[in-house]
Design a protein around this motif. Structure first.
Motif, PDB file in Angstrom:
ATOM      1  N   ILE A   3       0.781  -1.277  -0.030  1.00  0.00           N
ATOM      2  CA  ILE A   3      -0.032   0.016   0.029  1.00  0.00           C
ATOM      3  C   ILE A   3       0.899   1.108  -0.239  1.00  0.00           C
ATOM      4  CG2 ILE A   3      -1.951   1.220   1.218  1.00  0.00           C
ATOM      5  CD1 ILE A   3      -2.690  -1.593  -0.035  1.00  0.00           C
ATOM      6  N   GLU A   5       0.299   5.291   0.471  1.00  0.00           N
ATOM      7  CA  GLU A   5      -0.588   6.522   0.825  1.00  0.00           C
ATOM      8  C   GLU A   5       0.201   7.710   0.952  1.00  0.00           C
ATOM      9  OE1 GLU A   5      -4.031   5.659   3.389  1.00  0.00           O
ATOM     10  OE2 GLU A   5      -2.796   3.694   3.960  1.00  0.00           O
ATOM     11  N   THR A 143      -4.409   7.032  -2.437  1.00  0.00           N
ATOM     12  CA  THR A 143      -4.087   5.591  -1.968  1.00  0.00           C
ATOM     13  C   THR A 143      -3.641   4.574  -3.295  1.00  0.00           C
ATOM     14  OG1 THR A 143      -5.100   5.647   0.163  1.00  0.00           O
ATOM     15  CG2 THR A 143      -4.217   3.626  -0.538  1.00  0.00           C
ATOM     16  N   GLN A 153     -11.639   1.041   1.396  1.00  0.00           N
ATOM     17  CA  GLN A 153     -11.062   2.138   2.296  1.00  0.00           C
ATOM     18  C   GLN A 153     -11.679   2.719   3.363  1.00  0.00           C
ATOM     19  OE1 GLN A 153      -8.339   5.418   0.209  1.00  0.00           O
ATOM     20  NE2 GLN A 153      -9.618   4.940  -1.439  1.00  0.00           N
ATOM     21  N   TYR A 154     -11.140   3.029   4.366  1.00  0.00           N
ATOM     22  CA  TYR A 154     -12.104   3.701   5.428  1.00  0.00           C
ATOM     23  C   TYR A 154     -11.226   4.634   6.323  1.00  0.00           C
ATOM     24  CZ  TYR A 154      -9.412   0.532   8.704  1.00  0.00           C
ATOM     25  OH  TYR A 154      -8.529  -0.036   9.421  1.00  0.00           O
ATOM     26  N   SER A 186      -6.748   6.711   8.632  1.00  0.00           N
ATOM     27  CA  SER A 186      -7.275   5.821   7.678  1.00  0.00           C
ATOM     28  C   SER A 186      -6.794   4.397   7.454  1.00  0.00           C
ATOM     29  CB  SER A 186      -7.047   6.425   6.334  1.00  0.00           C
ATOM     30  OG  SER A 186      -5.723   6.590   5.842  1.00  0.00           O
ATOM     31  N   ILE A 188      -7.120   0.272   5.131  1.00  0.00           N
ATOM     32  CA  ILE A 188      -7.461  -0.210   3.913  1.00  0.00           C
ATOM     33  C   ILE A 188      -7.873  -1.890   4.570  1.00  0.00           C
ATOM     34  CG2 ILE A 188      -7.218  -1.284   1.686  1.00  0.00           C
ATOM     35  CD1 ILE A 188      -5.479   1.286   1.192  1.00  0.00           C
TER      36      ILE A 188
END
Length: 221
Positions: A3, A5, A143, A153-154, A186, A188
């Motif tokens: 990932i 970001e 991201t 995503q959150y 944040s 994932i």
């Protein structure tokens, strides 16, 4: 899967393989002590009093979630925007019949009582005690995912709410409730990966249940 970001908030999480986040809190409130208020910042009718905190609730709260997004084996930058679920706020309310108090001083004391992880050399985060603080922008970053998968995503905050009683000399006590947040971040979720150690109510698990397929492994606690 890796990932990447950028331009993210204070605490960035990548909850992909394990389904949990390194920066999350277990929601257990630390022991709370009475905190004295510096005379210069007390601002009430009696200065230099003491705050006693009770009914302290410190937990991670889901603030936004995106629809699930399928990524090919070459990876991609995620494009689904997060839908707002909860807007955190900073506020102090005083009980009816209680003398007026100093909202900023109360929040400063609460930050000290809960062990604010973003505290400065004076013992509190200036933003935590800012009653005009803006809510986090849940769509401020970007991201990228390296590898295939179906991801969600959150965004979340570590929210703090507590009741207080301020006493000073022989004056009438000031009672009220304060709320704010310590961290925003944040993460994932990979829908195909179960979250074995996730607890009910955790942002990652809630996000999976909202956006992954109903039978996806990530929805199972």
């Amino acid at each position: 899967m890796r990932i990447k970001e950028t331009a993210l908030s204070a605490c960035v999480l990548a909850a992909v393989l394990a389904g949990t986040a390194a920066c999350t809190s277990d929601g257990d409130a630390p022991p709370v002590k009475a905190a004295a208020v510096p005379k210069a910042s007390a601002g009430t009718s009696c200065e230099g009093g003491t705050y006693a905190w009770f009914n302290v609730d410190k937990r991670d709260v889901l603030t936004g979630v995106a629809e699930r997004e399928k990524v090919g084996r070459k990876g991609a930058r995620l494009t689904h925007r997060l839908a707002l679920l909860h807007t955190p706020r900073t506020a102090v309310t005083f009980e009816k019949g209680s003398p007026a108090g100093n909202a900023r001083a109360a929040l400063h004391s609460l930050a000290d009582a809960v062990g604010d992880g973003t505290a400065d050399e004076h013992g509190a985060d200036p933003e935590f005690s800012n009653v005009h603080r803006s809510a986090p922008d849940i769509n401020s970053g970007s991201t990228s995912v390296d590898g295939a998968g179906t991801v969600v995503q959150y965004a979340w905050v570590e929210q703090v709410t507590a009741d207080f009683r301020y006493t000073c000399g022989s004056g009438r006590p000031v009672a009220g409730r304060a709320t704010g947040w310590v961290i925003d971040g944040s993460g994932i979720v990979e829908c195909s990966v179960p979250m074995k150690d996730a607890k009910e109510g955790e942002p990652a698990l809630t996000a999976a249940r909202l956006s992954c397929a109903a039978d996806a492994p990530a929805t199972k606690a």
